[in-house]
Design a protein around this motif. Sequence first.
Motif, PDB file in Angstrom:
ATOM      1  N   UNK A  99      51.713  17.005  99.427  1.00 39.40           N
ATOM      2  CA  UNK A  99      51.620  16.956 100.879  1.00 39.40           C
ATOM      3  C   UNK A  99      52.569  15.937 101.499  1.00 39.40           C
ATOM      4  N   UNK A 100      53.143  15.080 100.659  1.00 38.37           N
ATOM      5  CA  UNK A 100      54.063  14.055 101.147  1.00 38.37           C
ATOM      6  C   UNK A 100      55.518  14.358 100.792  1.00 38.37           C
ATOM      7  N   UNK A 101      55.828  15.589 100.451  1.00 36.41           N
ATOM      8  CA  UNK A 101      57.207  15.943 100.104  1.00 36.41           C
ATOM      9  C   UNK A 101      58.156  15.677 101.274  1.00 36.41           C
ATOM     10  N   UNK A 102      57.769  16.074 102.466  1.00 38.66           N
ATOM     11  CA  UNK A 102      58.626  15.839 103.634  1.00 38.66           C
ATOM     12  C   UNK A 102      58.769  14.348 103.921  1.00 38.66           C
ATOM     13  N   UNK A 103      57.702  13.603 103.698  1.00 36.87           N
ATOM     14  CA  UNK A 103      57.751  12.156 103.930  1.00 36.87           C
ATOM     15  C   UNK A 103      58.705  11.486 102.958  1.00 36.87           C
ATOM     16  N   UNK A 104      58.652  11.910 101.695  1.00 36.80           N
ATOM     17  CA  UNK A 104      59.567  11.355 100.695  1.00 36.80           C
ATOM     18  C   UNK A 104      61.008  11.710 101.029  1.00 36.80           C
ATOM     19  N   UNK A 105      61.221  12.931 101.521  1.00 33.57           N
ATOM     20  CA  UNK A 105      62.573  13.349 101.906  1.00 33.57           C
ATOM     21  C   UNK A 105      63.069  12.508 103.073  1.00 33.57           C
ATOM     22  N   UNK A 106      62.221  12.307 104.077  1.00 31.75           N
ATOM     23  CA  UNK A 106      62.605  11.512 105.240  1.00 31.75           C
ATOM     24  C   UNK A 106      62.899  10.067 104.862  1.00 31.75           C
ATOM     25  N   UNK A 107      62.269   9.570 103.801  1.00 31.17           N
ATOM     26  CA  UNK A 107      62.501   8.198 103.360  1.00 31.17           C
ATOM     27  C   UNK A 107      63.853   8.045 102.669  1.00 31.17           C
ATOM     28  N   UNK A 159      61.002  11.655  93.545  1.00 26.59           N
ATOM     29  CA  UNK A 159      59.600  11.524  93.956  1.00 26.59           C
ATOM     30  C   UNK A 159      58.725  11.864  92.760  1.00 26.59           C
ATOM     31  N   UNK A 160      57.838  10.932  92.405  1.00 24.17           N
ATOM     32  CA  UNK A 160      56.948  11.072  91.244  1.00 24.17           C
ATOM     33  C   UNK A 160      55.524  11.241  91.748  1.00 24.17           C
ATOM     34  N   UNK A 161      54.881  12.348  91.387  1.00 24.71           N
ATOM     35  CA  UNK A 161      53.499  12.570  91.802  1.00 24.71           C
ATOM     36  C   UNK A 161      52.850  13.614  90.905  1.00 24.71           C
ATOM     37  N   UNK A 162      51.598  13.935  91.193  1.00 20.37           N
ATOM     38  CA  UNK A 162      50.838  14.868  90.361  1.00 20.37           C
ATOM     39  C   UNK A 162      50.525  16.152  91.111  1.00 20.37           C
ATOM     40  N   UNK A 163      50.153  17.160  90.341  1.00 18.81           N
ATOM     41  CA  UNK A 163      49.656  18.432  90.880  1.00 18.81           C
ATOM     42  C   UNK A 163      50.667  19.125  91.784  1.00 18.81           C
ATOM     43  N   UNK A 164      51.946  19.054  91.443  1.00 18.28           N
ATOM     44  CA  UNK A 164      52.958  19.743  92.240  1.00 18.28           C
ATOM     45  C   UNK A 164      52.770  21.252  92.118  1.00 18.28           C
ATOM     46  N   UNK A 165      52.687  21.920  93.254  1.00 21.01           N
ATOM     47  CA  UNK A 165      52.493  23.377  93.272  1.00 21.01           C
ATOM     48  C   UNK A 165      53.832  24.097  93.379  1.00 21.01           C
ATOM     49  N   UNK A 166      53.850  25.318  92.879  1.00 22.70           N
ATOM     50  CA  UNK A 166      55.083  26.106  92.780  1.00 22.70           C
ATOM     51  C   UNK A 166      55.785  26.259  94.131  1.00 22.70           C
ATOM     52  N   UNK A 167      55.097  26.788  95.119  1.00 20.90           N
ATOM     53  CA  UNK A 167      55.757  27.089  96.391  1.00 20.90           C
ATOM     54  C   UNK A 167      56.205  25.842  97.152  1.00 20.90           C
ATOM     55  N   UNK A 168      55.325  24.819  97.324  1.00 20.05           N
ATOM     56  CA  UNK A 168      55.820  23.627  98.014  1.00 20.05           C
ATOM     57  C   UNK A 168      57.004  22.972  97.299  1.00 20.05           C
ATOM     58  N   UNK A 169      56.950  22.919  95.966  1.00 17.48           N
ATOM     59  CA  UNK A 169      58.051  22.302  95.224  1.00 17.48           C
ATOM     60  C   UNK A 169      59.322  23.129  95.348  1.00 17.48           C
ATOM     61  N   UNK A 170      59.192  24.445  95.207  1.00 15.63           N
ATOM     62  CA  UNK A 170      60.367  25.308  95.318  1.00 15.63           C
ATOM     63  C   UNK A 170      60.995  25.266  96.693  1.00 15.63           C
ATOM     64  N   UNK A 178      56.954  15.697  87.943  1.00 10.85           N
ATOM     65  CA  UNK A 178      55.563  16.133  88.007  1.00 10.85           C
ATOM     66  C   UNK A 178      54.733  15.575  86.864  1.00 10.85           C
ATOM     67  N   UNK A 179      53.509  15.167  87.196  1.00  9.15           N
ATOM     68  CA  UNK A 179      52.567  14.599  86.233  1.00  9.15           C
ATOM     69  C   UNK A 179      51.233  15.322  86.340  1.00  9.15           C
ATOM     70  N   UNK A 180      50.369  15.110  85.373  1.00  6.12           N
ATOM     71  CA  UNK A 180      48.981  15.542  85.563  1.00  6.12           C
ATOM     72  C   UNK A 180      48.270  14.492  86.410  1.00  6.12           C
TER      73      UNK A 180
END
Length: 281
Positions: free
Chosen positions: A198-206, A211-222, A236-238
């Motif tokens: 949910x913070x992908x856009x925030x990390x991009x804006x920074x 960006x290191x995080x867990x539970x990355x989903x296919x569509x948001x990541x793609x 991506x991590x567990x």
Amino acid sequence: MPATSPNSPAPAVADVVAALDTAYPRELAESWDAVGLVCGDPADRVDRVLVCVDPVAATVDEALELGAQLIVAHHPLLLRGVHGVPADTSKGSLVHRMIREGVALFCAHTNADSASPGVSDALAAVIGLDVQRPLVPHVDGADTGLGRIAVLPEPEPFAAFVDRVGAALPATAPGVYGAGDADRLIRTVAVSGGAGDGFLDTATAAGVDAYVTADLRHHPAGEHLEQPGAVPALVGLTHWASEWPWCGQAADVIGQAGNVEVHVSTRCTDPWNVRANGSTK
């Protein structure tokens, strides 16, 4: 590891709770969260504590084997609306078992995520990052908030950075995976313990490199990687692995409460335990 003289008295549950509340103020918790003491008598004495990510059967077993009187967990046991805890349900059986055995349970969840230092600070530290500021600052304007923006001591290729993350965290069957140019130099990094896409856009804006995080989903990541211009590479991590480093941080906090032994759980409670090649965690 006792924090004080062997002759000093063991603290009460309330003393340990007070130390945890100071480090992880409950007012930092999200409105939907359930943090604090779940079961147990605040007046009971505690000479041994187990710290874990998940309050599940495996960690309750571990606590009883250690002779612990208190479990401190990151994830809540009873998060959503609960109208009963009968012993013939999975969570109810844990509550009954802990009460029968005299084991208290305390949970520090999103308050530990936003505290400074908190969950993402612990993740950044084991990776070898120098934390600069929160990724999503808390409204109070202090250095609290979700996620962290940090830097590596020296830039390194993305492939080497992914290896760095994998070596720093406990092994899981899914492992650690990266998405990005293997040769891209990484210096600035955002981290978020737990589910953070949910913070992908925030990390991009920074403007970070990764960006290191867990539970990355296919569509948001793609969709993130398909954006025009420079976007952070993804690691991506567990969920469990991303938050496990916090256990050591919390253990240090608990040690300040008095003469108490603190153990960090050694049991992987990540639900993913079998790979397609037949290997297990």
